[in-house]
Design a protein around this motif. Structure first.
Motif, mmCIF file in Angstrom:
data_model
loop_
_atom_site.group_PDB
_atom_site.id
_atom_site.type_symbol
_atom_site.label_atom_id
_atom_site.label_comp_id
_atom_site.label_asym_id
_atom_site.label_seq_id
_atom_site.Cartn_x
_atom_site.Cartn_y
_atom_site.Cartn_z
ATOM 1 N N ILE A 1 0.845 -1.192 0.000
ATOM 2 C CA ILE A 1 0.000 0.000 0.000
ATOM 3 C C ILE A 1 0.878 1.238 0.000
ATOM 4 O O ILE A 1 1.781 1.384 0.823
ATOM 5 C CB ILE A 1 -0.924 0.013 1.230
ATOM 6 N N GLY A 2 0.580 2.150 -0.921
ATOM 7 C CA GLY A 2 1.332 3.394 -1.002
ATOM 8 C C GLY A 2 0.656 4.567 -0.335
ATOM 9 O O GLY A 2 1.273 5.607 -0.115
ATOM 10 N N GLY A 3 -0.631 4.423 0.015
ATOM 11 C CA GLY A 3 -1.337 5.520 0.647
ATOM 12 C C GLY A 3 -2.786 5.158 0.939
ATOM 13 O O GLY A 3 -3.300 4.148 0.451
ATOM 14 N N LEU A 4 -3.439 5.975 1.730
ATOM 15 C CA LEU A 4 -4.817 5.743 2.132
ATOM 16 C C LEU A 4 -5.546 7.072 2.257
ATOM 17 O O LEU A 4 -5.063 8.001 2.897
ATOM 18 C CB LEU A 4 -4.857 5.012 3.474
ATOM 19 N N THR A 5 -6.705 7.167 1.600
ATOM 20 C CA THR A 5 -7.611 8.295 1.803
ATOM 21 C C THR A 5 -8.742 7.799 2.691
ATOM 22 O O THR A 5 -9.495 6.899 2.290
ATOM 23 C CB THR A 5 -8.179 8.813 0.467
ATOM 24 N N PRO A 6 -8.868 8.327 3.899
ATOM 25 C CA PRO A 6 -9.830 7.754 4.855
ATOM 26 C C PRO A 6 -11.291 8.012 4.531
ATOM 27 O O PRO A 6 -12.157 7.281 5.009
ATOM 28 C CB PRO A 6 -9.436 8.405 6.184
ATOM 29 N N PHE A 7 -11.564 9.037 3.717
ATOM 30 C CA PHE A 7 -12.961 9.367 3.433
ATOM 31 C C PHE A 7 -13.049 10.007 2.060
ATOM 32 O O PHE A 7 -12.321 10.953 1.759
ATOM 33 C CB PHE A 7 -13.507 10.334 4.486
ATOM 34 N N SER A 8 -13.930 9.478 1.225
ATOM 35 C CA SER A 8 -14.163 10.047 -0.104
ATOM 36 C C SER A 8 -15.617 9.834 -0.490
ATOM 37 O O SER A 8 -16.167 8.741 -0.315
ATOM 38 C CB SER A 8 -13.248 9.389 -1.147
ATOM 39 N N ALA A 9 -16.210 10.880 -1.044
ATOM 40 C CA ALA A 9 -17.559 10.778 -1.582
ATOM 41 C C ALA A 9 -17.546 10.771 -3.102
ATOM 42 O O ALA A 9 -18.597 10.801 -3.743
ATOM 43 C CB ALA A 9 -18.415 11.936 -1.083
ATOM 44 N N ALA A 10 -16.335 10.711 -3.704
ATOM 45 C CA ALA A 10 -16.214 10.840 -5.154
ATOM 46 C C ALA A 10 -15.652 9.605 -5.846
ATOM 47 O O ALA A 10 -15.717 9.511 -7.069
ATOM 48 C CB ALA A 10 -15.320 12.036 -5.488
ATOM 49 N N ASP A 11 -15.125 8.649 -5.097
ATOM 50 C CA ASP A 11 -14.411 7.539 -5.726
ATOM 51 C C ASP A 11 -15.250 6.292 -5.931
ATOM 52 O O ASP A 11 -14.815 5.347 -6.585
ATOM 53 C CB ASP A 11 -13.160 7.196 -4.902
ATOM 54 N N TYR A 12 -16.448 6.267 -5.368
ATOM 55 C CA TYR A 12 -17.396 5.168 -5.569
ATOM 56 C C TYR A 12 -18.769 5.831 -5.603
ATOM 57 O O TYR A 12 -19.244 6.329 -4.582
ATOM 58 C CB TYR A 12 -17.291 4.169 -4.421
ATOM 59 N N PRO A 13 -19.414 5.878 -6.767
ATOM 60 C CA PRO A 13 -20.667 6.637 -6.896
ATOM 61 C C PRO A 13 -21.716 6.256 -5.859
ATOM 62 O O PRO A 13 -22.049 5.084 -5.692
ATOM 63 C CB PRO A 13 -21.139 6.269 -8.314
ATOM 64 N N GLY A 14 -22.181 7.257 -5.145
ATOM 65 C CA GLY A 14 -23.267 7.048 -4.198
ATOM 66 C C GLY A 14 -22.861 6.414 -2.886
ATOM 67 O O GLY A 14 -23.739 6.121 -2.054
ATOM 68 N N GLN A 15 -21.572 6.198 -2.677
ATOM 69 C CA GLN A 15 -21.113 5.532 -1.465
ATOM 70 C C GLN A 15 -20.035 6.366 -0.773
ATOM 71 O O GLN A 15 -19.216 7.011 -1.434
ATOM 72 C CB GLN A 15 -20.531 4.146 -1.784
ATOM 73 N N LEU A 16 -20.008 6.324 0.540
ATOM 74 C CA LEU A 16 -18.915 6.912 1.303
ATOM 75 C C LEU A 16 -17.826 5.847 1.425
ATOM 76 O O LEU A 16 -18.080 4.754 1.928
ATOM 77 C CB LEU A 16 -19.399 7.346 2.690
ATOM 78 N N ALA A 17 -16.633 6.170 0.965
ATOM 79 C CA ALA A 17 -15.608 5.141 0.832
ATOM 80 C C ALA A 17 -14.256 5.595 1.339
ATOM 81 O O ALA A 17 -13.923 6.789 1.313
ATOM 82 C CB ALA A 17 -15.479 4.718 -0.636
ATOM 83 N N ALA A 18 -13.471 4.632 1.794
ATOM 84 C CA ALA A 18 -12.036 4.820 1.978
ATOM 85 C C ALA A 18 -11.367 4.341 0.700
ATOM 86 O O ALA A 18 -11.863 3.420 0.024
ATOM 87 C CB ALA A 18 -11.539 4.019 3.179
ATOM 88 N N VAL A 19 -10.242 4.957 0.338
ATOM 89 C CA VAL A 19 -9.526 4.572 -0.875
ATOM 90 C C VAL A 19 -8.128 4.098 -0.492
ATOM 91 O O VAL A 19 -7.379 4.826 0.173
ATOM 92 C CB VAL A 19 -9.422 5.736 -1.878
ATOM 93 N N ILE A 20 -7.800 2.882 -0.898
ATOM 94 C CA ILE A 20 -6.492 2.292 -0.647
ATOM 95 C C ILE A 20 -5.704 2.319 -1.947
ATOM 96 O O ILE A 20 -6.157 1.780 -2.970
ATOM 97 C CB ILE A 20 -6.630 0.847 -0.129
ATOM 98 N N PHE A 21 -4.535 2.941 -1.914
ATOM 99 C CA PHE A 21 -3.721 3.091 -3.114
ATOM 100 C C PHE A 21 -2.606 2.040 -3.122
ATOM 101 O O PHE A 21 -1.760 2.019 -2.218
ATOM 102 C CB PHE A 21 -3.125 4.494 -3.182
ATOM 103 N N ILE A 22 -2.631 1.188 -4.141
ATOM 104 C CA ILE A 22 -1.679 0.093 -4.255
ATOM 105 C C ILE A 22 -0.457 0.547 -5.047
ATOM 106 O O ILE A 22 -0.572 1.258 -6.047
ATOM 107 C CB ILE A 22 -2.329 -1.125 -4.952
ATOM 108 N N GLN A 23 0.714 0.112 -4.611
ATOM 109 C CA GLN A 23 1.952 0.461 -5.304
ATOM 110 C C GLN A 23 2.108 -0.312 -6.608
ATOM 111 O O GLN A 23 1.725 -1.473 -6.722
ATOM 112 C CB GLN A 23 3.157 0.139 -4.430
ATOM 113 N N GLY A 24 2.713 0.351 -7.598
ATOM 114 C CA GLY A 24 3.116 -0.303 -8.831
ATOM 115 C C GLY A 24 2.169 -0.074 -9.986
ATOM 116 O O GLY A 24 0.946 -0.060 -9.820
ATOM 117 N N CYS A 25 2.741 0.142 -11.164
ATOM 118 C CA CYS A 25 1.957 0.263 -12.393
ATOM 119 C C CYS A 25 2.874 -0.039 -13.574
ATOM 120 O O CYS A 25 4.024 0.428 -13.605
ATOM 121 C CB CYS A 25 1.377 1.668 -12.525
ATOM 122 N N PRO A 26 2.399 -0.809 -14.565
ATOM 123 C CA PRO A 26 3.239 -1.118 -15.717
ATOM 124 C C PRO A 26 3.284 0.000 -16.749
ATOM 125 O O PRO A 26 4.114 -0.025 -17.649
ATOM 126 C CB PRO A 26 2.560 -2.360 -16.314
#
Length: 243
Positions: free
Chosen positions: A19-44
Protein backbone atom coordinates in the motif's frame (compact mmCIF):
# COMPACT_ATOMS: atom_id res chain seq x y z
CA UNK A 1 3.84 -11.26 -24.99
CA UNK A 2 4.34 -7.70 -23.75
CA UNK A 3 4.61 -6.56 -20.16
CA UNK A 4 1.07 -5.22 -20.36
CA UNK A 5 -0.46 -8.67 -20.92
CA UNK A 6 1.44 -10.65 -18.28
CA UNK A 7 -0.70 -11.52 -15.27
CA UNK A 8 1.16 -11.19 -11.95
CA UNK A 9 -0.69 -14.06 -10.29
CA UNK A 10 -0.70 -16.73 -8.77
CA UNK A 11 -0.20 -15.59 -5.21
CA UNK A 12 2.98 -16.52 -3.40
CA UNK A 13 2.46 -17.56 0.26
CA UNK A 14 3.31 -15.07 2.97
CA UNK A 15 3.05 -11.93 0.87
CA UNK A 16 1.07 -8.89 1.95
CA UNK A 17 -0.42 -6.24 -0.26
CA UNK A 18 1.82 -3.20 -0.89
CA UNK A 19 0.00 0.00 0.00
CA UNK A 20 1.33 3.39 -1.00
CA UNK A 21 -1.34 5.52 0.65
CA UNK A 22 -4.82 5.74 2.13
CA UNK A 23 -7.61 8.30 1.80
CA UNK A 24 -9.83 7.75 4.85
CA UNK A 25 -12.96 9.37 3.43
CA UNK A 26 -14.16 10.05 -0.10
CA UNK A 27 -17.56 10.78 -1.58
CA UNK A 28 -16.21 10.84 -5.15
CA UNK A 29 -14.41 7.54 -5.73
CA UNK A 30 -17.40 5.17 -5.57
CA UNK A 31 -20.67 6.64 -6.90
CA UNK A 32 -23.27 7.05 -4.20
CA UNK A 33 -21.11 5.53 -1.47
CA UNK A 34 -18.92 6.91 1.30
CA UNK A 35 -15.61 5.14 0.83
CA UNK A 36 -12.04 4.82 1.98
CA UNK A 37 -9.53 4.57 -0.88
CA UNK A 38 -6.49 2.29 -0.65
CA UNK A 39 -3.72 3.09 -3.11
CA UNK A 40 -1.68 0.09 -4.26
CA UNK A 41 1.95 0.46 -5.30
CA UNK A 42 3.12 -0.30 -8.83
CA UNK A 43 1.96 0.26 -12.39
CA UNK A 44 3.24 -1.12 -15.72
CA UNK A 45 2.28 2.03 -17.62
CA UNK A 46 3.77 5.53 -17.59
CA UNK A 47 0.90 7.75 -18.60
CA UNK A 48 1.99 11.32 -19.30
CA UNK A 49 -0.77 12.86 -17.20
CA UNK A 50 -0.37 10.57 -14.16
CA UNK A 51 -1.04 12.46 -10.91
CA UNK A 52 0.18 9.63 -8.66
CA UNK A 53 3.78 9.19 -9.90
CA UNK A 54 4.91 8.24 -6.39
CA UNK A 55 2.89 5.03 -6.74
CA UNK A 56 4.46 3.82 -9.99
CA UNK A 57 7.25 1.79 -8.38
CA UNK A 58 6.94 -0.99 -5.80
CA UNK A 59 9.24 -0.46 -2.86
CA UNK A 60 10.85 -3.14 -0.72
CA UNK A 61 8.76 -2.12 2.28
CA UNK A 62 5.15 -1.02 2.09
CA UNK A 63 4.77 2.58 3.35
CA UNK A 64 1.44 1.60 4.94
CA UNK A 65 1.08 -1.68 6.83
CA UNK A 66 -1.91 -3.78 5.81
CA UNK A 67 -2.57 -5.08 9.32
CA UNK A 68 -2.89 -1.49 10.55
CA UNK A 69 -5.31 -0.70 7.71
CA UNK A 70 -7.50 -3.66 8.69
CA UNK A 71 -7.45 -2.59 12.32
CA UNK A 72 -8.48 0.91 11.27
CA UNK A 73 -11.28 -0.45 9.06
CA UNK A 74 -12.64 -2.29 12.10
CA UNK A 75 -13.27 1.15 13.65
CA UNK A 76 -15.05 2.39 10.50
CA UNK A 77 -17.78 -0.24 10.37
CA UNK A 78 -21.12 1.53 10.18
CA UNK A 79 -19.42 4.79 9.20
CA UNK A 80 -18.17 3.90 5.71
CA UNK A 81 -20.05 2.05 2.99
CA UNK A 82 -17.18 0.85 0.85
CA UNK A 83 -13.46 0.47 0.31
CA UNK A 84 -11.97 1.27 -3.09
CA UNK A 85 -8.71 -0.33 -4.23
CA UNK A 86 -6.88 2.07 -6.53
CA UNK A 87 -3.30 2.74 -7.60
CA UNK A 88 -0.95 2.71 -9.33
CA UNK A 89 -2.54 -0.34 -10.82
CA UNK A 90 -4.27 -2.36 -8.11
CA UNK A 91 -4.48 -5.51 -10.23
CA UNK A 92 -0.68 -5.74 -10.36
CA UNK A 93 -0.56 -6.83 -6.72
CA UNK A 94 -0.82 -10.62 -6.38
CA UNK A 95 -2.38 -10.37 -2.91
CA UNK A 96 -5.26 -8.15 -4.03
CA UNK A 97 -7.97 -10.87 -3.91
CA UNK A 98 -6.95 -11.84 -0.37
CA UNK A 99 -7.12 -8.21 0.74
CA UNK A 100 -10.50 -7.73 -0.94
CA UNK A 101 -11.89 -10.82 0.79
CA UNK A 102 -10.68 -9.55 4.18
CA UNK A 103 -12.40 -6.22 3.59
CA UNK A 104 -15.65 -7.86 2.43
CA UNK A 105 -15.66 -9.95 5.62
CA UNK A 106 -15.91 -6.68 7.54
CA UNK A 107 -19.12 -5.75 5.71
CA UNK A 108 -17.80 -3.17 3.25
CA UNK A 109 -18.64 -2.99 -0.44
CA UNK A 110 -15.62 -3.29 -2.73
CA UNK A 111 -14.73 -0.80 -5.45
CA UNK A 112 -11.86 -1.13 -7.91
CA UNK A 113 -10.09 1.50 -10.00
CA UNK A 114 -8.08 -0.05 -12.82
CA UNK A 115 -6.59 0.76 -16.19
CA UNK A 116 -7.22 -2.78 -17.39
CA UNK A 117 -3.57 -3.78 -17.89
CA UNK A 118 -4.20 -7.26 -16.44
CA UNK A 119 -7.44 -8.74 -17.82
CA UNK A 120 -6.89 -12.19 -16.31
CA UNK A 121 -6.40 -10.64 -12.89
CA UNK A 122 -9.55 -8.58 -13.39
CA UNK A 123 -11.47 -11.74 -14.25
CA UNK A 124 -10.20 -13.29 -11.03
CA UNK A 125 -11.32 -10.53 -8.66
CA UNK A 126 -14.66 -9.60 -10.21
CA UNK A 127 -16.60 -12.05 -7.97
CA UNK A 128 -15.33 -9.98 -5.01
CA UNK A 129 -16.09 -6.56 -6.52
CA UNK A 130 -19.29 -4.49 -6.41
CA UNK A 131 -18.25 -1.63 -8.70
CA UNK A 132 -15.41 -0.92 -11.15
CA UNK A 133 -14.07 2.38 -12.44
CA UNK A 134 -12.25 1.40 -15.65
CA UNK A 135 -9.90 3.97 -17.16
CA UNK A 136 -10.18 4.18 -20.92
CA UNK A 137 -7.17 6.18 -22.09
CA UNK A 138 -8.14 6.85 -25.71
CA UNK A 139 -8.91 4.79 -28.81
CA UNK A 140 -7.46 1.34 -28.14
CA UNK A 141 -5.17 1.62 -31.15
CA UNK A 142 -3.72 4.86 -29.73
CA UNK A 143 -2.93 3.63 -26.21
CA UNK A 144 0.89 3.67 -26.60
CA UNK A 145 0.78 7.45 -27.11
CA UNK A 146 -0.63 7.73 -23.56
CA UNK A 147 0.87 4.77 -21.69
CA UNK A 148 4.26 4.73 -23.53
CA UNK A 149 3.97 0.92 -23.73
CA UNK A 150 3.45 -0.88 -27.09
CA UNK A 151 0.18 -2.77 -27.60
CA UNK A 152 -1.21 -1.63 -24.26
CA UNK A 153 -4.63 -1.10 -25.81
CA UNK A 154 -5.05 -4.85 -26.33
CA UNK A 155 -5.32 -5.88 -22.66
CA UNK A 156 -7.39 -2.78 -21.94
CA UNK A 157 -9.95 -3.74 -24.55
CA UNK A 158 -10.05 -7.32 -23.28
CA UNK A 159 -10.56 -6.04 -19.73
CA UNK A 160 -13.49 -3.94 -20.91
CA UNK A 161 -15.06 -6.93 -22.63
CA UNK A 162 -14.65 -9.05 -19.48
CA UNK A 163 -16.17 -6.33 -17.34
CA UNK A 164 -19.18 -5.85 -19.61
CA UNK A 165 -19.89 -9.59 -19.65
CA UNK A 166 -19.63 -9.85 -15.86
CA UNK A 167 -22.66 -7.71 -15.05
CA UNK A 168 -20.71 -5.88 -12.33
CA UNK A 169 -21.67 -2.22 -11.97
CA UNK A 170 -19.10 0.04 -13.63
CA UNK A 171 -18.12 3.37 -15.08
CA UNK A 172 -15.65 4.00 -17.88
CA UNK A 173 -13.58 7.14 -17.30
CA UNK A 174 -11.31 9.01 -19.71
CA UNK A 175 -8.87 11.65 -18.52
CA UNK A 176 -8.66 14.22 -21.30
CA UNK A 177 -5.96 16.70 -22.30
CA UNK A 178 -5.81 18.83 -25.45
CA UNK A 179 -2.19 17.81 -26.06
CA UNK A 180 -2.97 14.08 -25.87
CA UNK A 181 -6.43 13.90 -27.42
CA UNK A 182 -8.29 15.51 -30.28
CA UNK A 183 -12.02 15.99 -30.67
CA UNK A 184 -11.95 13.49 -33.50
CA UNK A 185 -10.21 10.91 -31.31
CA UNK A 186 -12.73 11.36 -28.51
CA UNK A 187 -15.63 10.89 -30.91
CA UNK A 188 -14.08 7.78 -32.46
CA UNK A 189 -13.25 6.39 -29.01
CA UNK A 190 -16.83 6.96 -27.88
CA UNK A 191 -18.21 5.31 -31.02
CA UNK A 192 -16.00 2.27 -30.36
CA UNK A 193 -17.08 2.05 -26.73
CA UNK A 194 -20.75 2.37 -27.60
CA UNK A 195 -20.41 -0.38 -30.22
CA UNK A 196 -19.01 -2.67 -27.51
CA UNK A 197 -22.00 -2.00 -25.27
CA UNK A 198 -20.66 0.62 -22.87
CA UNK A 199 -23.48 2.62 -21.28
CA UNK A 200 -21.59 4.77 -18.76
CA UNK A 201 -18.74 7.15 -19.63
CA UNK A 202 -17.28 10.10 -17.76
CA UNK A 203 -14.71 12.52 -19.11
CA UNK A 204 -12.30 13.65 -16.42
CA UNK A 205 -10.58 16.95 -17.05
CA UNK A 206 -6.81 16.85 -16.57
CA UNK A 207 -5.59 17.92 -13.14
CA UNK A 208 -2.12 19.36 -12.79
CA UNK A 209 -1.90 18.46 -9.10
CA UNK A 210 0.76 15.76 -8.74
CA UNK A 211 1.59 15.64 -12.45
CA UNK A 212 5.32 15.92 -13.16
CA UNK A 213 4.88 16.67 -16.87
CA UNK A 214 5.43 20.42 -16.95
CA UNK A 215 4.47 20.80 -20.62
CA UNK A 216 1.03 19.32 -19.97
CA UNK A 217 0.63 21.48 -16.89
CA UNK A 218 1.10 24.65 -18.96
CA UNK A 219 -1.43 23.92 -21.74
CA UNK A 220 -4.81 25.62 -21.47
CA UNK A 221 -7.82 23.29 -21.40
CA UNK A 222 -10.52 25.94 -21.40
CA UNK A 223 -11.86 25.25 -24.91
CA UNK A 224 -11.49 21.46 -25.00
CA UNK A 225 -13.46 19.45 -25.86
CA UNK A 226 -15.59 21.34 -28.35
CA UNK A 227 -19.34 21.64 -27.63
CA UNK A 228 -20.27 19.48 -30.63
CA UNK A 229 -17.95 16.74 -29.33
CA UNK A 230 -19.69 16.72 -25.98
CA UNK A 231 -23.07 16.68 -27.72
CA UNK A 232 -21.99 13.66 -29.79
CA UNK A 233 -20.76 11.76 -26.73
CA UNK A 234 -23.79 12.56 -24.60
CA UNK A 235 -26.03 10.98 -27.23
CA UNK A 236 -24.17 7.67 -27.13
CA UNK A 237 -24.39 6.73 -23.45
CA UNK A 238 -27.23 6.36 -20.99
CA UNK A 239 -24.96 7.83 -18.34
CA UNK A 240 -22.52 10.53 -19.47
CA UNK A 241 -20.79 13.23 -17.48
CA UNK A 242 -17.88 15.64 -17.54
CA UNK A 243 -16.04 16.39 -14.34
Amino acid sequence: MTTATVTPWPIRPGRKIKIGGLTPFSAADYPGQLAAVIFIQGCPWRCHYCHNPHLLERTAKSPVEWDKVLAWLDTRQGLLDAVVFSGGEALLDPVLPVAMAQVRERGFKIGLHTGGAYPDALQGVLPLVDWVGLDIKTRFADYPAITTLPRSGEPAKRSLEILLKSGVSYECRTTIHASLHSDEQLCEMADELASLGVSALSLQRFRSEGCNHQTLNQVSQSHFPAPNTLEHLSGLFANFSVR
